[in-house]
Scaffold this motif. Structure first.
Motif, mmCIF file in Angstrom:
data_model
loop_
_atom_site.group_PDB
_atom_site.id
_atom_site.type_symbol
_atom_site.label_atom_id
_atom_site.label_comp_id
_atom_site.label_asym_id
_atom_site.label_seq_id
_atom_site.Cartn_x
_atom_site.Cartn_y
_atom_site.Cartn_z
ATOM 1 N N SER A 6 58.558 51.640 -6.599
ATOM 2 C CA SER A 6 58.410 52.518 -5.607
ATOM 3 C C SER A 6 57.373 53.241 -6.062
ATOM 4 C CB SER A 6 59.580 52.947 -4.720
ATOM 5 O OG SER A 6 60.157 54.003 -6.069
ATOM 6 N N TYR A 7 56.724 54.075 -5.205
ATOM 7 C CA TYR A 7 55.615 55.100 -5.612
ATOM 8 C C TYR A 7 55.809 56.296 -4.631
ATOM 9 C CZ TYR A 7 52.741 53.259 -1.848
ATOM 10 O OH TYR A 7 52.277 52.764 -0.634
ATOM 11 N N GLN A 8 55.107 57.399 -4.882
ATOM 12 C CA GLN A 8 55.158 58.405 -4.255
ATOM 13 C C GLN A 8 53.781 59.281 -4.401
ATOM 14 O OE1 GLN A 8 57.488 61.704 -5.965
ATOM 15 N NE2 GLN A 8 57.241 62.952 -4.069
ATOM 16 N N TRP A 9 53.266 59.274 -3.368
ATOM 17 C CA TRP A 9 51.775 59.847 -3.149
ATOM 18 C C TRP A 9 52.020 61.431 -3.225
ATOM 19 C CZ3 TRP A 9 47.189 58.674 -3.923
ATOM 20 C CH2 TRP A 9 46.064 59.143 -3.180
ATOM 21 N N ARG A 10 51.207 62.025 -4.120
ATOM 22 C CA ARG A 10 51.290 63.461 -4.550
ATOM 23 C C ARG A 10 49.954 64.217 -4.328
ATOM 24 N NH1 ARG A 10 54.519 63.341 -10.151
ATOM 25 N NH2 ARG A 10 52.996 65.011 -10.244
ATOM 26 N N LEU A 11 49.164 63.722 -3.311
ATOM 27 C CA LEU A 11 47.849 64.507 -2.944
ATOM 28 C C LEU A 11 48.045 65.793 -2.510
ATOM 29 C CD1 LEU A 11 45.022 64.355 -2.879
ATOM 30 C CD2 LEU A 11 45.104 63.506 -0.773
ATOM 31 N N ARG A 12 49.196 65.877 -1.814
ATOM 32 C CA ARG A 12 49.461 67.221 -0.991
ATOM 33 C C ARG A 12 49.932 68.405 -2.052
ATOM 34 N NH1 ARG A 12 52.062 67.999 4.569
ATOM 35 N NH2 ARG A 12 50.336 67.848 5.239
ATOM 36 N N GLU A 13 50.623 68.100 -2.880
ATOM 37 C CA GLU A 13 51.155 69.066 -3.842
ATOM 38 C C GLU A 13 50.032 69.082 -4.945
ATOM 39 O OE1 GLU A 13 54.239 66.968 -6.359
ATOM 40 O OE2 GLU A 13 55.158 66.210 -4.289
ATOM 41 N N THR A 14 49.149 68.181 -5.210
ATOM 42 C CA THR A 14 48.027 68.420 -6.135
ATOM 43 C C THR A 14 46.861 69.383 -5.367
ATOM 44 O OG1 THR A 14 48.107 66.256 -7.083
ATOM 45 C CG2 THR A 14 46.061 67.319 -7.387
ATOM 46 N N MET A 15 46.759 69.236 -4.107
ATOM 47 C CA MET A 15 45.874 70.089 -3.380
ATOM 48 C C MET A 15 46.565 71.614 -3.269
ATOM 49 S SD MET A 15 44.759 67.791 0.037
ATOM 50 C CE MET A 15 44.234 69.273 0.926
ATOM 51 N N ALA A 16 47.597 71.641 -3.019
ATOM 52 C CA ALA A 16 47.981 72.891 -3.102
ATOM 53 C C ALA A 16 48.174 73.697 -4.450
ATOM 54 C CB ALA A 16 49.750 72.940 -2.906
ATOM 55 N N ALA A 23 43.874 69.818 5.254
ATOM 56 C CA ALA A 23 43.036 68.461 4.935
ATOM 57 C C ALA A 23 41.553 68.748 5.173
ATOM 58 C CB ALA A 23 43.422 67.528 5.868
ATOM 59 N N THR A 24 40.999 69.644 6.123
ATOM 60 C CA THR A 24 39.742 69.855 6.303
ATOM 61 C C THR A 24 38.977 70.580 5.020
ATOM 62 O OG1 THR A 24 40.323 72.020 7.161
ATOM 63 C CG2 THR A 24 40.095 70.439 8.813
ATOM 64 N N ASP A 25 39.769 71.185 4.154
ATOM 65 C CA ASP A 25 39.080 71.532 2.883
ATOM 66 C C ASP A 25 38.942 70.466 2.045
ATOM 67 O OD1 ASP A 25 40.179 74.151 3.556
ATOM 68 O OD2 ASP A 25 41.904 74.122 2.544
ATOM 69 N N LEU A 26 39.292 69.240 2.163
ATOM 70 C CA LEU A 26 38.927 68.195 1.470
ATOM 71 C C LEU A 26 37.917 67.381 1.670
ATOM 72 C CD1 LEU A 26 40.014 66.719 -1.287
ATOM 73 C CD2 LEU A 26 41.683 65.311 0.175
ATOM 74 N N ALA A 27 37.554 67.186 3.108
ATOM 75 C CA ALA A 27 36.425 66.473 3.627
ATOM 76 C C ALA A 27 35.208 66.567 2.825
ATOM 77 C CB ALA A 27 36.433 66.602 5.110
ATOM 78 N N PRO A 28 34.731 67.971 3.065
ATOM 79 C CA PRO A 28 33.376 68.163 2.301
ATOM 80 C C PRO A 28 33.274 67.679 0.646
ATOM 81 C CG PRO A 28 34.299 70.238 2.894
ATOM 82 C CD PRO A 28 35.161 69.154 3.593
ATOM 83 N N VAL A 46 45.856 62.884 3.380
ATOM 84 C CA VAL A 46 46.543 63.969 2.910
ATOM 85 C C VAL A 46 48.290 63.931 3.267
ATOM 86 C CG1 VAL A 46 46.879 66.492 3.061
ATOM 87 C CG2 VAL A 46 44.807 65.495 2.695
ATOM 88 N N THR A 47 48.277 63.806 4.563
ATOM 89 C CA THR A 47 49.744 63.879 5.194
ATOM 90 C C THR A 47 50.717 62.469 5.038
ATOM 91 O OG1 THR A 47 48.949 63.193 7.339
ATOM 92 C CG2 THR A 47 49.129 65.453 7.040
ATOM 93 N N GLN A 48 50.120 61.356 4.926
ATOM 94 C CA GLN A 48 50.967 60.147 4.881
ATOM 95 C C GLN A 48 50.678 59.386 3.425
ATOM 96 O OE1 GLN A 48 49.607 58.019 8.036
ATOM 97 N NE2 GLN A 48 50.318 59.497 9.671
#
Length: 109
Positions: A6-16, A23-28, A46-48
């Motif tokens: 299994s795996y866990q996506w940790r993009l949201r934690e890294t962004m924080a 999520a709009t901060d990441l697009a540019p 970001v969310t899923q």
């Protein structure tokens, strides 16, 4: 023995951790690196937890946050529990007492 992965996506934690909470901060930042995603695609990223992720997007995220992929994706592998089988004769239930008896239809006299 089978392994369960299994795996866990940790993009949201890294962004924080880098002070980004939307999520709009990441697009540019992705666009600066040649990754053009719609606002909905960035929001989903970001969310899923993604099922599939292109390597250019992963490389761009690693560049943005100055990290390696293991910071964004936490993996876990463990032995799957063995399946129980009914090979033990003590565990097998006797089926004869619970089967119904066949009906016999007799012609009328």
């Amino acid at each position: 023995m089978k392994r369960q992965v299994s795996y866990q996506w940790r993009l949201r934690e890294t962004m924080a951790a880098h002070g980004m909470f939307a999520a709009t901060d990441l697009a540019p930042l992705l666009a600066e690196r040649g990754i053009t995603l719609s606002s909905v695609q960035v929001w989903r990223l970001v969310t899923q937890t993604p099922e599939r992720l292109s390597l250019p997007v992963l490389a761009a995220l690693c560049d943005i946050f100055g990290c390696t992929p293991d910071r964004l994706i936490a993996t876990k592998a463990e032995n799957a529990p063995a399946r129980r089988t009914a090979t033990d004769p003590d565990e097998v239930t006797e089926l004869a007492p619970i089967r119904p008896k066949r009906a016999r239809i007799q012609p009328e006299k």
